[in-house]
Design an enzyme around this catalytic site. Structure first.
Site, PDB file in Angstrom:
ATOM      1  N   GLU A 132      27.838  52.900  61.710  1.00  0.00           N
ATOM      2  CA  GLU A 132      27.856  52.566  63.150  1.00  0.00           C
ATOM      3  C   GLU A 132      29.047  51.677  63.495  1.00  0.00           C
ATOM      4  O   GLU A 132      29.700  51.880  64.518  1.00  0.00           O
ATOM      5  CB  GLU A 132      26.586  51.789  63.506  1.00  0.00           C
ATOM      6  CG  GLU A 132      25.399  52.645  63.883  1.00  0.00           C
ATOM      7  CD  GLU A 132      24.189  51.783  64.226  1.00  0.00           C
ATOM      8  OE1 GLU A 132      23.087  52.253  63.969  1.00  0.00           O
ATOM      9  OE2 GLU A 132      24.352  50.648  64.738  1.00  0.00           O
ATOM     10  N   TYR A 136      30.667  31.991  49.162  1.00  0.00           N
ATOM     11  CA  TYR A 136      29.609  32.993  49.322  1.00  0.00           C
ATOM     12  C   TYR A 136      28.950  33.288  47.973  1.00  0.00           C
ATOM     13  O   TYR A 136      29.570  33.850  47.066  1.00  0.00           O
ATOM     14  CB  TYR A 136      30.154  34.278  49.956  1.00  0.00           C
ATOM     15  CG  TYR A 136      30.830  34.073  51.304  1.00  0.00           C
ATOM     16  CD1 TYR A 136      30.602  32.920  52.055  1.00  0.00           C
ATOM     17  CD2 TYR A 136      31.693  35.026  51.830  1.00  0.00           C
ATOM     18  CE1 TYR A 136      31.215  32.717  53.283  1.00  0.00           C
ATOM     19  CE2 TYR A 136      32.310  34.832  53.071  1.00  0.00           C
ATOM     20  CZ  TYR A 136      32.064  33.670  53.778  1.00  0.00           C
ATOM     21  OH  TYR A 136      32.681  33.472  55.001  1.00  0.00           O
ATOM     22  N   ASN A 153      38.039  28.135  61.161  1.00  0.00           N
ATOM     23  CA  ASN A 153      37.309  27.091  61.889  1.00  0.00           C
ATOM     24  C   ASN A 153      38.217  25.964  62.394  1.00  0.00           C
ATOM     25  O   ASN A 153      37.805  24.805  62.446  1.00  0.00           O
ATOM     26  CB  ASN A 153      36.169  26.526  61.023  1.00  0.00           C
ATOM     27  CG  ASN A 153      35.116  27.562  60.727  1.00  0.00           C
ATOM     28  OD1 ASN A 153      34.519  28.121  61.634  1.00  0.00           O
ATOM     29  ND2 ASN A 153      34.906  27.873  59.451  1.00  0.00           N
ATOM     30  N   HIS A 210      38.791  27.184  54.284  1.00  0.00           N
ATOM     31  CA  HIS A 210      37.543  27.635  54.928  1.00  0.00           C
ATOM     32  C   HIS A 210      37.206  26.852  56.206  1.00  0.00           C
ATOM     33  O   HIS A 210      36.691  27.395  57.158  1.00  0.00           O
ATOM     34  CB  HIS A 210      36.392  27.571  53.918  1.00  0.00           C
ATOM     35  CG  HIS A 210      35.305  28.560  54.173  1.00  0.00           C
ATOM     36  ND1 HIS A 210      34.599  29.172  53.181  1.00  0.00           N
ATOM     37  CD2 HIS A 210      34.781  29.055  55.323  1.00  0.00           C
ATOM     38  CE1 HIS A 210      33.704  29.993  53.713  1.00  0.00           C
ATOM     39  NE2 HIS A 210      33.798  29.930  55.008  1.00  0.00           N
ATOM     40  N   TRP A 212      29.480  37.526  53.549  1.00  0.00           N
ATOM     41  CA  TRP A 212      28.624  36.337  53.485  1.00  0.00           C
ATOM     42  C   TRP A 212      27.192  36.792  53.251  1.00  0.00           C
ATOM     43  O   TRP A 212      26.782  37.837  53.793  1.00  0.00           O
ATOM     44  CB  TRP A 212      28.732  35.543  54.782  1.00  0.00           C
ATOM     45  CG  TRP A 212      28.090  34.184  54.712  1.00  0.00           C
ATOM     46  CD1 TRP A 212      27.840  33.458  53.582  1.00  0.00           C
ATOM     47  CD2 TRP A 212      27.631  33.408  55.808  1.00  0.00           C
ATOM     48  NE1 TRP A 212      27.254  32.260  53.914  1.00  0.00           N
ATOM     49  CE2 TRP A 212      27.111  32.204  55.277  1.00  0.00           C
ATOM     50  CE3 TRP A 212      27.607  33.594  57.199  1.00  0.00           C
ATOM     51  CZ2 TRP A 212      26.580  31.196  56.085  1.00  0.00           C
ATOM     52  CZ3 TRP A 212      27.082  32.598  57.995  1.00  0.00           C
ATOM     53  CH2 TRP A 212      26.565  31.407  57.446  1.00  0.00           C
TER      54      TRP A 212
END
Ligand code: NAP
Length: 284
Positions: free
Chosen positions: A251, A53, A148, A118, A20
């Protein structure tokens, strides 16, 4: 890297890369493609994108990076797991099929590994599921799922004809957003439907959380790594943090190897208490 099994048994890496905010400007494209390309070299295999996106720009950037990696022999297509999503307003029976073809075109792929609705929209869900089934029959997608959906939404989906085949539900889940632990996450676990955690770093905000710093210092990691390791510690959960900076990519991958003990988990529960009552589903 740990894996989480989809209901079909297909193993999916528990850590992936989100996209995104990528694909939104021509000036940033080269850097984004390079970041995804580096992610592949570092060992990322799961990538999450959506037609939304950058209005297709993120799919194009991801497609370009995949093409370069395949050409260089850095990875085989069957080692990658690519997730994309259809806009709810496109999720009619024919609209879903057409949207998927456009996504495949932008990605430069013959098949998406997982295709999601989505968020819940106004087209009948059964029509979307029917389109997903057809796309699966045509091998344009390997599995389908939603995003969602709250606990009620999932219950409704599971009651639908074909709904039990839903492979995942992608929702907001981070240390600072634990509401789904009350009902949604346990229900998905009962059915062996993995949960895909989006914004697992609370969009980067957890990096500056003052309470996380001493706990992270004691473990020799960054606050973000601790926050990500906590999400990855949850059974049946896949996390898809987004990163374009090399240090962040490295990381986050290292955080997947961090083991948290009972004392660490208790300290995190104190800082970010688990939910005691039902709350409405958080969305970003
Ligand atoms: P996120 O992954 O929680 O946070 C991304 C932000 O954190 C970026 O600004 C990134 O910076 C920064 N970051 C990454 N690693 C870091 C590290 N190790 N230390 C410090 N900062 C770090 O937020 P998100 O992008 O909202 O969510 C992740 C993905 O989930 C999205 O990209 C998307 O694929 C998916 N998503 C899905 C939905 C949905 O409705 N289904 C909604 C939201 C998100 P840099 O980029 O500068 O490295």
């Amino acid at each position: 890297m740990n894996h989480v099994a989809l209901p079909s048994g297909t193993p999916v890496p528990s850590l992936g890369l989100g996209t995104w905010r990528m694909g939104e400007s021509a000036a940033a494209r080269r850097g984004e493609v390079a970041a995804i390309r580096l992610a592949i070299d570092l060992g990322y295999r799961l990538f999450d994108t959506a037609e939304m996106y950058g209005e297709g720009g993120a799919e194009e950037a991801l497609g370009q990076a995949i093409a370069e990696a395949l050409r260089a022999g850095a990875v085989r297509r069957d080692e990658l797991f690519i997730v994309s999503k259809v806009y709810p307003h496109n999720a009619s029976r024919t609209g879903t099929m057409a949207a998927c073809e456009r996504s495949l075109q932008r990605l430069g792929l013959d098949q998406v590994d997982l295709y999601l609705l989505h968020w819940p929209g106004s087209h009948p869900l059964r029509d979307t599921v029917e389109a997903f089934e057809r796309l699966q029959a045509q091998s344009r997608i390997r599995a389908w799922g939603v995003s969602n959906f709250d606990a009620n939404g999932m219950a409704g989906l599971w009651r639908l004809e074909g709904g039990a085949a839903c492979a995942t539900n992608q929702v907001y889940y981070a240390l600072s957003e634990r509401g789904i632990e009350f009902d949604l996450l346990p229900r998905q676990r009962e059915r062996n439907v993995p949960l895909m955690a989006y914004s697992p770093l609370a969009q980067g905000e957890l990096a500056a959380h003052p309470g996380l710093r001493p706990l992270a210092d004691a473990l020799g990691v960054t606050p973000t790594q601790l926050a990500l390791a906590w999400v990855l510690h949850q059974p049946g959960v896949i996390a898809i943090p987004k990163a374009v900076r090399e240090a962040h990519l490295r990381e986050n991958l290292a955080a997947a190897g961090l083991k948290l003990g009972a004392a660490d988990l208790a300290a995190l529960d104190k800082l970010f208490p688990p939910p005691r009552r039902k709350t409405s589903l958080a969305m970003v």
